[in-house]
Design an enzyme around this catalytic site. Structure first.
Site, short mmCIF file in Angstrom:
data_model
loop_
_atom_site.label_atom_id
_atom_site.label_comp_id
_atom_site.label_asym_id
_atom_site.label_seq_id
_atom_site.Cartn_x
_atom_site.Cartn_y
_atom_site.Cartn_z
N ASP A 103 -4.03 -15.15 7.45
CA ASP A 103 -2.80 -15.74 6.91
C ASP A 103 -2.09 -16.66 7.90
OD1 ASP A 103 -2.97 -14.50 4.41
OD2 ASP A 103 -2.05 -12.67 5.17
N ARG A 150 0.82 -1.21 0.00
CA ARG A 150 0.00 0.00 0.00
C ARG A 150 0.85 1.26 0.00
NH1 ARG A 150 -2.65 -4.22 1.91
NH2 ARG A 150 -4.95 -4.31 1.94
#
Length: 445
Positions: free
Chosen positions: A326, A33
């Site tokens: 994750d 990002r």
């Protein structure tokens, strides 16, 4: 990029406890990002602590191809600037996103609301992953996507000349889909509204504010409503990337399951929407102490002191999944070593990761003597230790590879993985870092 020769590795019980002070690479989500927002902003952004794994380097290359200036100035140190919202250009060549689903999905958002044409592909693993849940809602901006069956790569996109703002309710909580829609909303005139059914990691919202965008977040039922005003003037803003909590998970669990171990991990990101694993491990009796809590780049950060612990079984609610999506493969390893029967609920999202991560995680632990089963979208694991002795098929999945190697540090006989190359997509230097604290990991014979 397709990889050539395999790199099998074997892990075994170390002769001594794991000890030392380490840092893990920069947060992968924030690194992606940071490069994207910096490449859209006017003025220079300096980024420190950037993860220099293969996935993030694909994002850097893609932003350069779209007209941003992105350059490395030192280890983990990068400088980037962009043409401003709406100023990107069509790339001269195909955008190859390698193994990175995050980069591919977020980039679809950027491309959708810019009047440009691009073609995107990836490696064999990424080309198998579905993109429909991203490109379908992005079509409402006026962008036109063409992809293989199931919305799989390679795909082409003709971005909207005058992008329309989006109003969309996510059917399943997903930070990647949410972020792609927010990135599209940056170049849409008006207000983009996104409703998520459960809170997901909010790095995009934090970074939007950091670069000067007007974004509002409000509680909405069990989730959140995010409103973004389009076409802001993003200004370059320095970013400090904290250590990735998803990467820290591997030395944390290793220290917990190797008797007598004590490991300190410095500068780990502690965003509350990313720390579901830490909460879960503490519920299991893990000794994880947070010290030197502070803030860096708008994100909470701290140092973790982890001491070997006698773990007990846990029942993880489905609503916790977005904060640790994750980490389930490495949590499965911890549960295998714990006392009692654990149930990890609501894991449907794992089926569309780098591999069918739910099936692959089950195969990893059962091949090494752990009793486990999938019940619907839940994973049930009978703890008490693992025999080991198997060779684990990693399916080009970096997190599965690292989880299997950590498991081998506490099994009766060594565990081998068929390929360690893909670890570098998220954790460059994993093998020497683990060996540095005493882990017995070596090239397979």
């Amino acid at each position: 990029m397709e990889h050539a020769a395999t790199l099998p590795q074997t892990s075994r019980r170390p002769a001594t406890p794991l000890t030392g002070t380490i840092t893990v690479p920069g947060d992968k989500s924030i690194s992606h990002r940071a490069l994207m927002f910096a490449g859209l902003a006017v003025g220079e952004t300096r980024i420190s602590g950037l993860l220099e794994g293969e996935d993030v380097l694909r994002t850097a290359a893609a932003m350069r191809a779209l007209g941003a200036t992105v350059e490395r100035t030192g280890p983990g140190a990068w400088r980037a600037s962009g043409p401003g919202i709406g100023g990107l250009q069509s790339p001269d060549d195909v955008l190859d996103m390698g193994n990175s689903g995050t980069a591919a999905r977020l980039l679809c958002g950027i491309l959708a609301s810019h009047d440009i044409f691009a073609v995107m592909t990836g490696d064999a693993s990424l080309r198998r992953r579905p993109m429909r849940r991203v490109i379908d809602p992005l079509g409402a901006t006026g962008a036109v996507f063409a992809a293989r069956e199931g919305g799989r790569l390679p795909l082409s996109v003709r971005g909207a000349a005058e992008a329309m703002p989006l109003s969309y309710r996510l059917p399943v909580a997903s930070a990647q889909v949410k972020s792609a829609l927010l990135l599209a909303g940056l170049n849409a005139r008006g207000i983009t509204e996104i409703e998520e059914p459960e809170p997901t990691r909010d790095h995009s919202e934090n970074m939007l504010r950091h670069f000067g965008a007007e974004v509002e977040v409000a509680a909405h039922g069990t989730g959140k409503l995010i409103r973004l005003r389009g076409q802001p003037e993003l200004r370059g803003a320095d970013v400090v990337v904290p250590g990735d909590p998803s990467s820290a998970a591997f030395p944390i669990v290793a220290a917990l399951i190797v008797p007598g171990s004590r490991v300190t991990i410095g500068g780990v990101g502690l965003n509350p929407l990313r720390t579901g694993l830490f909460l879960t491990l503490r519920e299991m009796g893990a000794a994880i102490e947070i010290v030197n809590a502070r803030e860096a780049g708008g994100e909470p950060v701290g140092d973790l002191i982890v001491t070997a612990s006698d773990l007990r079984a846990v029942d993880v609610p489905a609503e916790r999944a977005p904060s640790m999506i994750d980490e389930y493969p490495i949590l499965a390893v911890a549960c295998a070593m714990a006392r009692g029967s654990s149930r990890l609920r609501g894991l449907a999202e794992l089926r569309v990761k780098e591999s069918d991560r739910l099936a692959a995680t089950l195969a990893m632990i059962t091949a090494n003597g752990v009793k486990a089963q999938v019940d619907g979208d839940d994973l049930i694991i009978e703890g008490g230790g693992a025999r080991g002795g198997a060779t684990v098929a990693t399916h080009m999945d970096h997190r599965l590879a690292m989880s299997a190697l950590v498991m081998g540090l506490a099994t009766e006989t060594p565990v081998t993985i068929d390929d360690a190359r893909f670890i570098d997509t998220s954790f460059p230097g994993f093998l020497p870092l683990m060996r540095g604290i005493g882990a017995a990991i070596e090239a397979a014979a």
